[in-house]
Design a protein around this motif. Structure first.
Motif, PDB file in Angstrom:
ATOM      1  N   GLU A 171       0.852  -1.190   0.000  1.00 12.29           N
ATOM      2  CA  GLU A 171       0.000   0.000   0.000  1.00 12.29           C
ATOM      3  C   GLU A 171       0.885   1.237   0.000  1.00 12.29           C
ATOM      4  O   GLU A 171       1.860   1.317   0.743  1.00 12.29           O
ATOM      5  CB  GLU A 171      -0.912   0.012   1.228  1.00 12.29           C
ATOM      6  CG  GLU A 171      -1.876   1.168   1.194  1.00 12.29           C
ATOM      7  CD  GLU A 171      -2.976   1.049   2.231  1.00 12.29           C
ATOM      8  OE1 GLU A 171      -3.497   2.087   2.639  1.00 12.29           O
ATOM      9  OE2 GLU A 171      -3.292  -0.087   2.619  1.00 12.29           O
ATOM     10  N   PRO A 172       0.571   2.212  -0.847  1.00 12.52           N
ATOM     11  CA  PRO A 172       1.403   3.413  -0.888  1.00 12.52           C
ATOM     12  C   PRO A 172       1.335   4.204   0.406  1.00 12.52           C
ATOM     13  O   PRO A 172       0.323   4.175   1.112  1.00 12.52           O
ATOM     14  CB  PRO A 172       0.813   4.217  -2.045  1.00 12.52           C
ATOM     15  CG  PRO A 172      -0.506   3.623  -2.335  1.00 12.52           C
ATOM     16  CD  PRO A 172      -0.524   2.242  -1.782  1.00 12.52           C
ATOM     17  N   SER A 173       2.427   4.878   0.709  1.00  8.68           N
ATOM     18  CA  SER A 173       2.475   5.795   1.839  1.00  8.68           C
ATOM     19  C   SER A 173       2.020   7.158   1.332  1.00  8.68           C
ATOM     20  O   SER A 173       2.579   7.672   0.356  1.00  8.68           O
ATOM     21  CB  SER A 173       3.903   5.872   2.380  1.00  8.68           C
ATOM     22  OG  SER A 173       4.041   6.977   3.247  1.00  8.68           O
ATOM     23  N   VAL A 174       1.006   7.724   1.955  1.00  7.99           N
ATOM     24  CA  VAL A 174       0.514   9.049   1.584  1.00  7.99           C
ATOM     25  C   VAL A 174       0.573   9.906   2.841  1.00  7.99           C
ATOM     26  O   VAL A 174      -0.058   9.591   3.840  1.00  7.99           O
ATOM     27  CB  VAL A 174      -0.935   8.997   1.045  1.00  7.99           C
ATOM     28  CG1 VAL A 174      -1.427  10.395   0.688  1.00  7.99           C
ATOM     29  CG2 VAL A 174      -1.039   8.059  -0.143  1.00  7.99           C
ATOM     30  N   ARG A 175       1.389  10.977   2.765  1.00 12.92           N
ATOM     31  CA  ARG A 175       1.554  11.865   3.930  1.00 12.92           C
ATOM     32  C   ARG A 175       1.219  13.281   3.523  1.00 12.92           C
ATOM     33  O   ARG A 175       1.829  13.840   2.609  1.00 12.92           O
ATOM     34  CB  ARG A 175       2.989  11.793   4.438  1.00 12.92           C
ATOM     35  CG  ARG A 175       3.221  12.641   5.666  1.00 12.92           C
ATOM     36  CD  ARG A 175       4.534  12.318   6.348  1.00 12.92           C
ATOM     37  NE  ARG A 175       5.682  12.400   5.506  1.00 12.92           N
ATOM     38  CZ  ARG A 175       6.633  13.333   5.615  1.00 12.92           C
ATOM     39  NH1 ARG A 175       6.557  14.262   6.539  1.00 12.92           N
ATOM     40  NH2 ARG A 175       7.671  13.316   4.804  1.00 12.92           N
ATOM     41  N   LEU A 176       0.217  13.848   4.160  1.00  9.72           N
ATOM     42  CA  LEU A 176      -0.213  15.201   3.856  1.00  9.72           C
ATOM     43  C   LEU A 176       0.815  16.176   4.436  1.00  9.72           C
ATOM     44  O   LEU A 176       1.109  16.145   5.636  1.00  9.72           O
ATOM     45  CB  LEU A 176      -1.594  15.445   4.453  1.00  9.72           C
ATOM     46  CG  LEU A 176      -2.467  16.503   3.820  1.00  9.72           C
ATOM     47  CD1 LEU A 176      -2.664  16.243   2.336  1.00  9.72           C
ATOM     48  CD2 LEU A 176      -3.800  16.589   4.515  1.00  9.72           C
ATOM     49  N   LEU A 198       2.891  13.973   0.027  1.00  9.14           N
ATOM     50  CA  LEU A 198       4.037  13.168  -0.396  1.00  9.14           C
ATOM     51  C   LEU A 198       3.547  11.734  -0.532  1.00  9.14           C
ATOM     52  O   LEU A 198       2.916  11.198   0.385  1.00  9.14           O
ATOM     53  CB  LEU A 198       5.148  13.246   0.644  1.00  9.14           C
ATOM     54  CG  LEU A 198       6.349  12.333   0.428  1.00  9.14           C
ATOM     55  CD1 LEU A 198       7.108  12.745  -0.825  1.00  9.14           C
ATOM     56  CD2 LEU A 198       7.260  12.369   1.644  1.00  9.14           C
ATOM     57  N   VAL A 199       3.814  11.115  -1.676  1.00  7.47           N
ATOM     58  CA  VAL A 199       3.385   9.748  -1.929  1.00  7.47           C
ATOM     59  C   VAL A 199       4.616   8.907  -2.248  1.00  7.47           C
ATOM     60  O   VAL A 199       5.416   9.280  -3.114  1.00  7.47           O
ATOM     61  CB  VAL A 199       2.400   9.679  -3.123  1.00  7.47           C
ATOM     62  CG1 VAL A 199       1.946   8.245  -3.370  1.00  7.47           C
ATOM     63  CG2 VAL A 199       1.211  10.603  -2.893  1.00  7.47           C
ATOM     64  N   ILE A 200       4.774   7.796  -1.554  1.00  6.55           N
ATOM     65  CA  ILE A 200       5.851   6.849  -1.834  1.00  6.55           C
ATOM     66  C   ILE A 200       5.203   5.497  -2.076  1.00  6.55           C
ATOM     67  O   ILE A 200       4.397   5.031  -1.271  1.00  6.55           O
ATOM     68  CB  ILE A 200       6.866   6.775  -0.679  1.00  6.55           C
ATOM     69  CG1 ILE A 200       7.483   8.156  -0.438  1.00  6.55           C
ATOM     70  CG2 ILE A 200       7.959   5.743  -1.000  1.00  6.55           C
ATOM     71  CD1 ILE A 200       8.398   8.226   0.764  1.00  6.55           C
ATOM     72  N   THR A 201       5.556   4.887  -3.214  1.00 11.24           N
ATOM     73  CA  THR A 201       4.932   3.623  -3.578  1.00 11.24           C
ATOM     74  C   THR A 201       5.940   2.710  -4.262  1.00 11.24           C
ATOM     75  O   THR A 201       6.995   3.156  -4.705  1.00 11.24           O
ATOM     76  CB  THR A 201       3.703   3.879  -4.490  1.00 11.24           C
ATOM     77  OG1 THR A 201       2.964   2.678  -4.638  1.00 11.24           O
ATOM     78  CG2 THR A 201       4.104   4.428  -5.838  1.00 11.24           C
ATOM     79  N   ALA A 202       5.588   1.460  -4.347  1.00 14.41           N
ATOM     80  CA  ALA A 202       6.420   0.487  -5.053  1.00 14.41           C
ATOM     81  C   ALA A 202       6.003   0.462  -6.510  1.00 14.41           C
ATOM     82  O   ALA A 202       4.827   0.618  -6.840  1.00 14.41           O
ATOM     83  CB  ALA A 202       6.257  -0.896  -4.436  1.00 14.41           C
ATOM     84  N   GLY A 203       6.975   0.280  -7.377  1.00 10.55           N
ATOM     85  CA  GLY A 203       6.687   0.150  -8.796  1.00 10.55           C
ATOM     86  C   GLY A 203       7.095  -1.236  -9.272  1.00 10.55           C
ATOM     87  O   GLY A 203       8.161  -1.732  -8.909  1.00 10.55           O
ATOM     88  N   ALA A 204       6.248  -1.864 -10.026  1.00  9.79           N
ATOM     89  CA  ALA A 204       6.543  -3.180 -10.587  1.00  9.79           C
ATOM     90  C   ALA A 204       5.988  -3.209 -11.996  1.00  9.79           C
ATOM     91  O   ALA A 204       4.989  -2.564 -12.301  1.00  9.79           O
ATOM     92  CB  ALA A 204       5.913  -4.283  -9.746  1.00  9.79           C
ATOM     93  N   SER A 205       6.659  -3.946 -12.859  1.00 11.32           N
ATOM     94  CA  SER A 205       6.179  -4.011 -14.240  1.00 11.32           C
ATOM     95  C   SER A 205       6.430  -5.387 -14.825  1.00 11.32           C
ATOM     96  O   SER A 205       7.156  -6.202 -14.267  1.00 11.32           O
ATOM     97  CB  SER A 205       6.844  -2.933 -15.092  1.00 11.32           C
ATOM     98  OG  SER A 205       8.234  -3.091 -15.102  1.00 11.32           O
TER      99      SER A 205
END
Length: 129
Positions: free
Chosen positions: A72-77, A84-91
């Motif tokens: 789950e992405p980290s969303v910090r107001l 600020l949004v930090i997430t994992a990327g996969a392809s």
């Protein structure tokens, strides 16, 4: 942070995946502010929505698709209108997951007249030191 804001940003992120996988360069670029900074995993710095669209138009001709992340992405107001949004990327390539393309993506989401948009994007490949 309100549940509504988190849901709006989560929908924006889902639209990012959906437009990428549909090969919709204009739709993908529209998720960013007109003056967005977009830095690819290999360090290319795109400046603005038009550059994002033009670059992705060519990229979307390749068989690379975004996969749903289990994280789950980290969303910090940071303020009422900035997150600020930090997430994992996969392809995957041709439907086969490609762990060599795993990354960490950092985005700045801002509230704009048309709703939340990304003002910055930074993609960093996951590697071992």
């Amino acid at each position: 942070m309100s549940t509504k804001i988190r849901e709006e940003i989560t929908r924006l992120m889902q639209r990012m995946t959906d437009t990428w996988n549909a090969g919709d360069a204009a739709g993908y670029a529209a998720l960013f502010t007109p003056d967005a900074d977009y830095i690819t995993f290999f360090g290319l710095h795109l400046k603005g929505r038009q550059a994002i669209e033009e670059t992705h138009r060519a990229l979307f001709r390749t068989p690379i698709k975004l996969d749903e992340s289990d994280t789950e992405p980290s969303v910090r107001l940071l303020s009422d209108d900035v997150a600020l949004v930090i997430t994992a990327g996969a392809s995957s390539v041709d439907g086969v997951p490609d762990p060599a393309r795993d990354s960490v993506i950092t985005l700045t989401a801002v509230r704009a007249e048309e709703g939340w948009r990304f003002a910055s994007f930074q993609n960093t490949r996951v590697g071992r030191p």
